[in-house]
Each structure stands twice: as structure tokens, then as C-alpha cells.
Design a protein around this motif. Structure first.
Motif, short mmCIF file in Angstrom:
data_model
loop_
_atom_site.label_atom_id
_atom_site.label_comp_id
_atom_site.label_asym_id
_atom_site.label_seq_id
_atom_site.Cartn_x
_atom_site.Cartn_y
_atom_site.Cartn_z
N SER A 121 15.13 5.35 -6.54
CA SER A 121 15.66 6.36 -5.64
C SER A 121 16.88 7.13 -6.11
CB SER A 121 15.98 5.71 -4.29
OG SER A 121 16.92 4.65 -4.45
N PHE A 122 17.50 6.75 -7.24
CA PHE A 122 18.62 7.56 -7.72
C PHE A 122 18.64 7.53 -9.24
CE2 PHE A 122 20.50 3.35 -7.44
CZ PHE A 122 21.43 3.28 -8.47
N TRP A 132 15.27 5.66 -14.17
CA TRP A 132 15.59 5.89 -12.77
C TRP A 132 15.88 4.55 -12.10
CZ3 TRP A 132 11.19 9.82 -11.21
CH2 TRP A 132 11.36 10.99 -11.99
N SER A 138 19.78 0.54 -1.51
CA SER A 138 18.72 1.56 -1.52
C SER A 138 19.31 2.97 -1.43
CB SER A 138 17.70 1.34 -0.40
OG SER A 138 16.55 2.16 -0.62
N THR A 139 20.28 3.24 -2.29
CA THR A 139 20.89 4.56 -2.35
C THR A 139 19.81 5.63 -2.53
OG1 THR A 139 22.98 3.73 -3.23
CG2 THR A 139 22.43 6.04 -3.71
N GLY A 140 19.83 6.64 -1.67
CA GLY A 140 18.91 7.77 -1.82
C GLY A 140 17.58 7.65 -1.12
N ARG A 141 17.30 6.52 -0.48
CA ARG A 141 15.99 6.36 0.19
C ARG A 141 16.13 5.38 1.35
NH1 ARG A 141 10.45 6.73 -1.57
NH2 ARG A 141 11.21 7.26 -3.66
N LEU A 237 14.62 10.42 3.59
CA LEU A 237 15.92 10.54 2.92
C LEU A 237 17.07 10.32 3.88
CD1 LEU A 237 15.17 13.71 0.76
CD2 LEU A 237 15.05 11.31 0.06
N GLU A 241 25.73 8.43 2.51
CA GLU A 241 25.85 7.10 1.94
C GLU A 241 25.82 6.04 3.04
OE1 GLU A 241 26.14 5.68 -1.18
OE2 GLU A 241 25.47 7.63 -1.93
#
Length: 263
Positions: A121-122, A132, A138-141, A237, A241
């Protein structure tokens, strides 16, 4: 676990999501809307449902679709309520489209994309997709979602998910903090740590959506049926943060419970 009511998720379904890593939402969007979307996807492939002799590839990938029909499918009241229940009210961005679409066709040819994996996810700016990343926050998702735009039976290449695998992955990620792990590192052993997890096929009629924990291990499989499978796998999304001041969502509760952390 499926559900059959014109509401969001029951308390039992939320608990099932925390324990199993996914929940099946029946009639998440209308079948007529699914048909509109299929027609647009057929057009995008350049193929015809009436000319199976031209279906020469096992899979054709379509990127994001953002026409009104797709936006509506991703933003029904039922889905919005379920997003609130799993990811936390006010913490997610309403989808402005849906993608990607791995459209699978009946074919004896291997597609070569059926390995077990977690959707990272980031770090997506790295040209090497194996670098990736995913971390324990779970940063970004917030969610992995499987939207069924066609009826998907056991022979129609349903995605296979490993129930409970999200907890195993959470424990693997915990020691690596904010940096997390790359897809290359996480997949080095072929996800052997999750091999004992029960396997579930994401079947259902058009309009079904599987809402999955972002750490859920899953894979594709060959199409052994007769009718192409139309499915999308978009993320949900986050607005921003992770905020530890907010009450933990079921997504976060699943991670904390897996890692033996207090709430």
C-alpha cells in the motif's frame, strides 16, 4: 460470512471480519448497475460477449473506470455504512472510481499471475513493484475490496482467500514498525506461514462485494467455466494517517488482537 438484509453489517459479521479477515456483502449494488458496468468493460477490452472465438488471452487487465455507473456501484448507502463499520466513520475517502479489473476468460493457457500475495500500500513510486511496501499500520489502505460485476461460481475463477491469514501477516509486520516489509521480502517463502489457513472462494452473484482486511492473503486461479469473469479489486483509501487518539476500528482491532496488543 454472507448477509441478507438491506442494512449494513450485523455485530456478528463485524466479529467475523475481525476473526476471518473478510465479510461478504450480498446485494451491495444493483445487478442492473453491474450490467451497465460490464458493458463498459467489454467495450474497454475491444472484445464482444458474442464472439468467444476472439477470447484468446486468459486475462485482460483494465485500469481504473470512473464513469458514473462505476462511481455509483462503489458508493451505495449499504457500502458506505459498511465502510463506516469496518474502517471507522470519517476515516475513509469515498471512491471516485473502481480499479483494477483483471477480467478472466476461459482458457487452457496459464495467466502467470496466480501466486499468493498481500496487496501492498505504500512506496508505490518505486519502479520495482517488488519493493512496494506494507506496514503494521497498513499505511495507505483501509480495506481490500472484491467487487463482482458478473456472476462468479466455483468454475469462474473466483479469487481464493486464506481466512485468518491477516492475523499471521500482522504478526510478521509488527517487528518492522513504520518501514514495514517489501513485497519481495514478504513473499519470499510463498506465504508458507499462512498455509494452514482455510481457503475460501469469493463466489457470488453480480452485485456482491467482499470487504477484506488489507493483510488478507489471496490469489487468482484459472477460469474453468464458460463465461468471462468481471471483478474489480480496489482499495478503500484513508483520509489521513493513523490517529491513535481515535477509538480503534475493526480493521485496527484485528491487528492489535493478532499482535497481542492492548486496546
Amino acid at each position: 460470512m454472507s448477509e441478507d438484509h438491506d442494512t449494513g453489517l450485523s455485530a456478528a459479521q463485524v466479529t467475523s471480519f475481525i476473526e476471518d479477515g473478510y465479510v461478504r456483502l450480498d446485494r451491495a449494488f444493483d445487478t442492473a448497475l453491474a450490467a451497465q458496468c460490464r458493458a463498459a468493460l467489454w467495450q474497454a477490452t475491444g472484445l464482444s460477449p458474442d464472439a468467444p472465438e476472439t477470447w484468446n488471452e486468459p486475462v485482460i487487465r483494465i485500469g481504473s473506470m470512473a464513469s458514473p455507473a462505476f462511481v455509483e456501484a462503489a458508493n451505495t448507502p449499504r457500502l458506505h455504512l459498511s465502510y463506516d463499520q469496518l474502517a471507522g466513520k470519517g476515516r475513509w475517502l469515498a471512491p471516485r472510481g473502481i480499479g483494477t479489473f483483471p477480467i478472466r476468460f476461459p482458457s487452457p493457457q496459464p495467466a502467470g499471475d496466480d501466486g499468493w500475495h498481500v496487496d501492498v500500500s505504500f512506496g508505490l513510486e518505486n519502479p520495482d513493484f517488488l519493493e512496494w511496501r506494507v506496514n503494521v499500520k497498513s499505511t495507505g489502505r483501509l480495506l481490500l475490496m472484491l467487487f463482482l460485476f458478473s456472476d462468479v461460481g466455483e468454475r469462474d475463477a473466483p479469487t481464493i482467500i486464506r481466512a485468518g491469514s491477516h492475523a499471521v501477516i500482522a504478526r510478521q509486520l509488527l517487528p518492522h514498525g513504520e518501514a514495514g516489509l517489501s513485497l519481495r521480502t514478504l513473499s519470499a517463502d510463498g506465504y508458507a506461514s499462512t498455509a494452514a489457513c482455510p481457503e475460501v472462494e469469493a463466489t457470488g452473484p453480480a452485485g456482491t462485494v467482499y470487504l477484506c482486511h488489507p493483510f488478507l492473503v489471496h490469489r487468482a486461479q484459472p477460469h474453468r467455466g464458460t463465461t468471462p469473469r468481471f471483478m474489480a479489486q480496489p482499495p478503500l483509501l484513508p483520509v489521513g494517517e493513523f490517529d491513535p487518539a481515535l477509538p480503534p476500528s475493526p480493521v485496527q482491532i484485528a491487528i492489535r488482537r493478532a499482535c497481542g496488543l492492548s486496546f
